[in-house]
Design an enzyme around this catalytic site. Structure first.
Site, PDB file in Angstrom:
ATOM      1  N   ARG A   1       0.821  -1.207   0.000  1.00 53.14           N
ATOM      2  CA  ARG A   1       0.000   0.000   0.000  1.00 53.14           C
ATOM      3  C   ARG A   1       0.859   1.262   0.000  1.00 53.14           C
ATOM      4  O   ARG A   1       0.495   2.285  -0.613  1.00 53.14           O
ATOM      5  CB  ARG A   1      -0.920  -0.018   1.217  1.00 53.14           C
ATOM      6  CG  ARG A   1      -1.984   1.070   1.240  1.00 53.14           C
ATOM      7  CD  ARG A   1      -3.065   0.738   2.240  1.00 53.14           C
ATOM      8  NE  ARG A   1      -4.077   1.773   2.296  1.00 53.14           N
ATOM      9  CZ  ARG A   1      -4.273   2.566   3.366  1.00 53.14           C
ATOM     10  NH1 ARG A   1      -3.529   2.429   4.444  1.00 53.14           N
ATOM     11  NH2 ARG A   1      -5.220   3.486   3.343  1.00 53.14           N
TER      12      ARG A   1
ATOM     13  N   HIS B   1       0.332   4.430  -2.565  1.00 50.31           N
ATOM     14  CA  HIS B   1       0.067   5.791  -2.104  1.00 50.31           C
ATOM     15  C   HIS B   1       1.198   6.739  -2.477  1.00 50.31           C
ATOM     16  O   HIS B   1       0.981   7.949  -2.585  1.00 50.31           O
ATOM     17  CB  HIS B   1      -0.184   5.799  -0.591  1.00 50.31           C
ATOM     18  CG  HIS B   1      -1.558   5.318  -0.222  1.00 50.31           C
ATOM     19  ND1 HIS B   1      -2.377   5.989   0.659  1.00 50.31           N
ATOM     20  CD2 HIS B   1      -2.267   4.239  -0.638  1.00 50.31           C
ATOM     21  CE1 HIS B   1      -3.526   5.338   0.780  1.00 50.31           C
ATOM     22  NE2 HIS B   1      -3.477   4.262   0.004  1.00 50.31           N
TER      23      HIS B   1
ATOM     24  N   ASN C   1      -4.195   8.807   4.526  1.00 50.78           N
ATOM     25  CA  ASN C   1      -2.965   8.239   5.078  1.00 50.78           C
ATOM     26  C   ASN C   1      -2.884   8.272   6.597  1.00 50.78           C
ATOM     27  O   ASN C   1      -2.294   7.375   7.207  1.00 50.78           O
ATOM     28  CB  ASN C   1      -1.750   8.996   4.523  1.00 50.78           C
ATOM     29  CG  ASN C   1      -1.592   8.834   3.024  1.00 50.78           C
ATOM     30  OD1 ASN C   1      -2.101   7.895   2.423  1.00 50.78           O
ATOM     31  ND2 ASN C   1      -0.890   9.774   2.395  1.00 50.78           N
TER      32      ASN C   1
ATOM     33  N   HIS D   1      -6.191  -5.953  -2.788  1.00 53.58           N
ATOM     34  CA  HIS D   1      -7.025  -6.118  -1.603  1.00 53.58           C
ATOM     35  C   HIS D   1      -7.319  -7.584  -1.306  1.00 53.58           C
ATOM     36  O   HIS D   1      -8.150  -7.888  -0.461  1.00 53.58           O
ATOM     37  CB  HIS D   1      -8.337  -5.342  -1.763  1.00 53.58           C
ATOM     38  CG  HIS D   1      -8.173  -3.868  -1.632  1.00 53.58           C
ATOM     39  ND1 HIS D   1      -9.196  -2.964  -1.872  1.00 53.58           N
ATOM     40  CD2 HIS D   1      -7.096  -3.109  -1.296  1.00 53.58           C
ATOM     41  CE1 HIS D   1      -8.754  -1.734  -1.681  1.00 53.58           C
ATOM     42  NE2 HIS D   1      -7.483  -1.794  -1.342  1.00 53.58           N
TER      43      HIS D   1
END
Length: 378
Positions: free
Chosen positions: A101, A105, A134, A233
């Site tokens: 992740r 990001h 975040n 995911h």
């Protein structure tokens, strides 16, 4: 067990594939072998390995990346990163999803430049860590710090933090049973960050399909990339606050005719988990195989068991998104039906995402010695 559940779900997928238009699904799997009709699990898919031979990436991306960048300058770089990731995931299996992740990001805000790792230095500098998507959510910074420190001892000021994130993301997928690919390296680290960019560019867990497609288009990725990369995911967890809309039935279909009648027990279990937790409780994004990188995520969507509203929205039978040639529901079905197709497309989309750069070039950049601060502040 999970295998029998997957088998039943795959039978549903087969019926769906017959009903869906074949053009997009065919284009998705045209280079794949014959469809795997066996029970597909992470362990079966783990054998899939995708190599890219050292080809350089530049077309349409404006960056110059290559596969063997550190072969001479830091030969043990990838070994060091892999060992660090393996240690971290052995201590905390959730860390695989967290490191993956971080790379997402990072890349969605002015390209893959390590900006997400910069600490705030108030009042002079505010980075991306406190952005809404975040704050109290991103994790794994200490793991990156430890790996970077080892890299600096091995070959000082050589491996960028941005490249470290890209390699760690790949290794997190591999250690979880997913595909491997040859990471393209050569990125530089940004000296700046963008709080506004993080707040605006990153997709929200409540986003619908149209919004998701637009967010990916905004950074130069396609609807197909969006569906493939959403498969990340298949590992990790999410807080109750991120899927409360699923529990209240607000905003997103439960998956249409295939999902609506099948997900009541699933949603009730989530309501029980979240009740009284003030939204802080964590749920697995994939209840069936939570720590295994496989295609179970897509099988779950077809059963109405996607955790986030933005996940379950992908299985809506609404058809093609205007302005794209990709039928989102057909892609979901194709990935649910054959893990090897998902693995191939996921690896290719990860490479495309890894080539993203800041609009206008983003400056020369540097190789940070400490991923949390620019060198002039170290």
């Amino acid at each position: 067990m999970a295998c029998s559940t997957a088998t039943m779900a795959l039978q549903v997928v087969g019926l769906l594939l017959l009903a869906l238009t074949s053009s997009v699904a065919a284009s998705t799997v045209e280079s794949a072998p014959s469809v795997n009709k066996s029970c597909v699990t992470g362990s079966a898919g783990a054998a899939v390995s995708i190599g890219y031979g050292g080809a350089r990436a530049s077309a349409g991306a404006g960056v110059s990346l290559g596969a063997d960048v550190y072969r001479a300058a830091c030969p043990r770089a990838e070994d060091i990163v892999r060992a660090g990731v393996e240690r971290a995931v052995a201590a905390d299996p959730r860390m695989a999803a967290s490191l993956l992740r971080l790379h997402f990001h990072d890349c969605f805000v002015n390209g893959c430049d390590g900006s997400v790792l910069l600490d705030d230095k108030p009042p002079f500098f505010v980075g991306e860590k406190t952005a809404v998507p975040n704050a109290n959510s991103l994790r794994g910074f200490e793991v990156i710090d430890a790996i970077k420190a080892e890299l600096e001892r091995e070959c000082p000021v050589t491996v960028s933090c941005a490249d470290l994130l890209a390699i760690a993301a790949r290794d997190s997928v591999v250690v979880s049973g997913g595909p491997s690919w040859e990471v393209e390296a050569g990125r530089k680290d940004s000296r700046t960050a963008s709080l506004q960019g993080a707040n605006v560019n990153l997709p929200a867990p409540t986003s619908g399909v149209t919004t998701l497609v637009q967010k990916f288009r905004n950074v130069g990725l396609s609807a197909k990339d969006m569906v493939a990369l959403s498969g990340a995911h298949t590992i990790g967890k999410a807080r109750c606050t991120s899927f409360s809309a699923r529990l209240s039935g607000v905003g997103v279909s439960a998956g249409g005719a295939l999902g609506a009648s099948k997900d009541l027990t699933f949603l009730q279990s989530l309501q029980q988990l979240c009740s009284g937790s003030s939204g802080s409780a964590l749920a697995h994004l994939d209840l069936a195989t939570p720590a295994t990188f496989d295609n179970q995520y897509y099988i779950n969507l077809l059963s109405g068991d996607g955790l986030l509203p933005s996940d379950q929205a992908l299985a809506s039978p609404s058809g093609a998104v205007p302005g794209t040639d990709d039928d989102i529901a057909s892609l979901v079905a194709a990935y649910a039906f054959d893990a090897s197709v998902f693995f191939q497309d996921f690896a290719e989309s990860m490479l495309r995402m890894g080539r993203l750069k800041a609009p206008g070039g983003g400056g020369d950049g540097e190789v940070r010695m400490n991923c949390r601060v620019v060198n002039s502040s170290s």
